[in-house]
Every structure is written in C-alpha cells, then in structure tokens.
Motif scaffolding. Structure first.
Motif, PDB file in Angstrom:
ATOM      1  N   VAL A 134       0.566  -1.279  -0.028  1.00 55.04           N
ATOM      2  CA  VAL A 134       0.187   0.019   0.095  1.00 55.04           C
ATOM      3  C   VAL A 134       1.326   1.131   0.024  1.00 55.04           C
ATOM      4  O   VAL A 134       0.620   2.229  -0.686  1.00 55.04           O
ATOM      5  CB  VAL A 134      -1.014  -0.228   1.086  1.00 55.04           C
ATOM      6  CG1 VAL A 134      -1.526   1.311   1.406  1.00 55.04           C
ATOM      7  CG2 VAL A 134      -2.029  -1.251   1.621  1.00 55.04           C
ATOM      8  N   PHE A 135       1.519   1.510   0.778  1.00 56.53           N
ATOM      9  CA  PHE A 135       2.815   2.196   0.475  1.00 56.53           C
ATOM     10  C   PHE A 135       3.056   3.027  -0.823  1.00 56.53           C
ATOM     11  O   PHE A 135       3.471   3.554  -0.977  1.00 56.53           O
ATOM     12  CB  PHE A 135       3.779   2.324   1.798  1.00 56.53           C
ATOM     13  CG  PHE A 135       5.057   3.109   2.130  1.00 56.53           C
ATOM     14  CD1 PHE A 135       4.798   4.299   2.306  1.00 56.53           C
ATOM     15  CD2 PHE A 135       5.929   3.657   1.358  1.00 56.53           C
ATOM     16  CE1 PHE A 135       5.741   5.538   2.458  1.00 56.53           C
ATOM     17  CE2 PHE A 135       7.262   4.326   1.175  1.00 56.53           C
ATOM     18  CZ  PHE A 135       6.567   5.669   1.705  1.00 56.53           C
ATOM     19  N   ARG A 136       3.967   1.783  -1.313  1.00 61.75           N
ATOM     20  CA  ARG A 136       4.693   1.342  -3.215  1.00 61.75           C
ATOM     21  C   ARG A 136       3.122   1.772  -3.753  1.00 61.75           C
ATOM     22  O   ARG A 136       3.290   3.153  -4.228  1.00 61.75           O
ATOM     23  CB  ARG A 136       5.148   0.436  -2.942  1.00 61.75           C
ATOM     24  CG  ARG A 136       6.328   0.562  -2.223  1.00 61.75           C
ATOM     25  CD  ARG A 136       7.269  -0.752  -3.441  1.00 61.75           C
ATOM     26  NE  ARG A 136       6.587  -1.949  -3.041  1.00 61.75           N
ATOM     27  CZ  ARG A 136       6.751  -2.836  -2.160  1.00 61.75           C
ATOM     28  NH1 ARG A 136       7.313  -2.655  -0.952  1.00 61.75           N
ATOM     29  NH2 ARG A 136       5.565  -4.066  -1.777  1.00 61.75           N
ATOM     30  N   MET A 137       1.979   2.536  -3.707  1.00 65.97           N
ATOM     31  CA  MET A 137       1.036   2.249  -3.967  1.00 65.97           C
ATOM     32  C   MET A 137       1.064   4.060  -3.542  1.00 65.97           C
ATOM     33  O   MET A 137       0.312   4.392  -5.014  1.00 65.97           O
ATOM     34  CB  MET A 137      -0.557   1.116  -4.275  1.00 65.97           C
ATOM     35  CG  MET A 137      -1.222   1.766  -4.589  1.00 65.97           C
ATOM     36  SD  MET A 137      -2.967   1.353  -4.091  1.00 65.97           S
ATOM     37  CE  MET A 137      -2.733   2.227  -2.315  1.00 65.97           C
ATOM     38  N   LEU A 138       0.859   3.936  -2.524  1.00 71.92           N
ATOM     39  CA  LEU A 138       0.714   6.216  -2.576  1.00 71.92           C
ATOM     40  C   LEU A 138       2.145   6.483  -2.365  1.00 71.92           C
ATOM     41  O   LEU A 138       1.618   7.328  -3.060  1.00 71.92           O
ATOM     42  CB  LEU A 138       0.633   6.292  -0.768  1.00 71.92           C
ATOM     43  CG  LEU A 138      -1.061   5.928  -0.171  1.00 71.92           C
ATOM     44  CD1 LEU A 138      -0.751   5.050   1.300  1.00 71.92           C
ATOM     45  CD2 LEU A 138      -1.786   6.498  -0.437  1.00 71.92           C
ATOM     46  N   ALA A 139       2.745   6.019  -2.888  1.00 70.77           N
ATOM     47  CA  ALA A 139       4.354   6.878  -3.114  1.00 70.77           C
ATOM     48  C   ALA A 139       4.275   6.675  -4.811  1.00 70.77           C
ATOM     49  O   ALA A 139       4.195   7.958  -4.746  1.00 70.77           O
ATOM     50  CB  ALA A 139       5.408   5.893  -3.193  1.00 70.77           C
ATOM     51  N   ALA A 140       4.147   6.202  -5.549  1.00 67.59           N
ATOM     52  CA  ALA A 140       3.612   6.342  -7.440  1.00 67.59           C
ATOM     53  C   ALA A 140       2.184   7.103  -7.516  1.00 67.59           C
ATOM     54  O   ALA A 140       2.570   7.644  -7.837  1.00 67.59           O
ATOM     55  CB  ALA A 140       3.214   4.879  -7.230  1.00 67.59           C
TER      56      ALA A 140
END
Length: 172
Positions: A134-140
């Motif tokens: 989820v963090f990586r998705m939010l970062a993108a």
C-alpha cells in the motif's frame, strides 16, 4: 471550509481507515494526525515554490544590524543577502525577500489538497496498517499528483502584455 481534520480524514480514507472527528481523540489515527500533520505539510509546502504560498516581505535591520527572517517563513526563494541561521546579512538598510510561508489549510487550492492528503496517507501507512504494498502504491500516486500539482501551479498565472518591449515594437 477545509480543516486539518478534513485533510487527515481524507488521508485515512485513502488507507481504507475510518475518518477522525477530532485531533485530540485517543485513537492511533488521531495521534498520528496530531503529531505528523504540521511537519509533513510544512515540508510539502517548502519542497516547491508554490505560488499560493509565496509572500513578499520588506525587511529592515534590527538593532544588531541584521535582518531577521520572519518566523512564518519556511523557505526563502529570493534574497539579496547571505542567509545565516535565522538572519540575513547584507550591507543594505532595507531588503525585499520572497519566501514560502505557512498558509491556512482552508486556503489550499484543490490540487494541493489532494497532494497533501496523499502525502499524509504515505506517512500514516506504515504506523497504522504496516503494508509495504500500500505504501508503494501511495508513493507512486504521490509522484503522479506532485507532477500534476506542480504543472497546475506553474501555469496558474495572468499573461502580461509585452507592449513596451523594444524587440516587439521594432518588428511591428
């Protein structure tokens, strides 16, 4: 009118969490919101010369012969002196500076509201839900929104006529 609670609730909803009703609640979400909101938003404001957060100051020397940087300044963008700590050193008696300042949440433009909510969601993600995916998705999503917000902010201006420009006058 947008509030800190609204912006934090938007961030929490992006994580699939419940919104908060108050920053003083004793829930993990409210505690994170209370702790992280100001530093995260200040850093986001200072990260780019956002037009809506720019302010010009006319400073005069203090009794020590220096110019004190106003406390509301997050970042100096234009200055005709040397910045040392919270002072500006120059031989001039008066100077103008342009700075990024803290602005009230209710004055944030919509493109910045979305960006700030996503940035807050990133900061809340690991402590609240602990999901790297989820963090990586939010970062993108944040990177995409950041580029869009910078574009919108940079193109939000009034065109100025160049009637008195000598090269244009010669041509016509």
């Amino acid at each position: 009118m947008l509030t800190k609670i609204d912006l934090c609730s938007m961030a929490l909803l992006k994580l699939g969490e419940k919104s908060i009703q108050s920053l003083v609640d004793d829930t993990p979400a409210a505690q994170l919101s209370r702790t992280l909101f100001d530093p995260v938003v200040d850093a986001l404001l200072a990260s780019h010369p956002w037009r809506f957060a720019c302010k010009e100051f006319n400073l005069t020397k203090n009794s020590d012969g220096d110019f004190l940087i106003p406390s509301e300044c997050l970042r100096i963008i234009k200055c005709s002196g040397e910045i040392i700590g919270n002072k500006i050193i120059t031989a001039s008696e008066n100077i103008n500076i342009v700075a990024i300042v803290r602005v009230p949440v209710e004055t944030f433009p919509s493109y910045f509201v979305s960006l700030a909510a996503t940035k807050l969601a990133m900061e809340f993600c690991i402590p609240l839900i602990g999901e790297q995916t989820v963090f990586r998705m939010l970062a993108a999503l944040y990177e995409t929104e950041l580029q869009s917000a910078k574009f919108i902010d940079s193109t939000t201006t009034v065109n100025r006529d160049i009637d008195s420009f000598s090269l244009v006058n010669v041509r016509f």
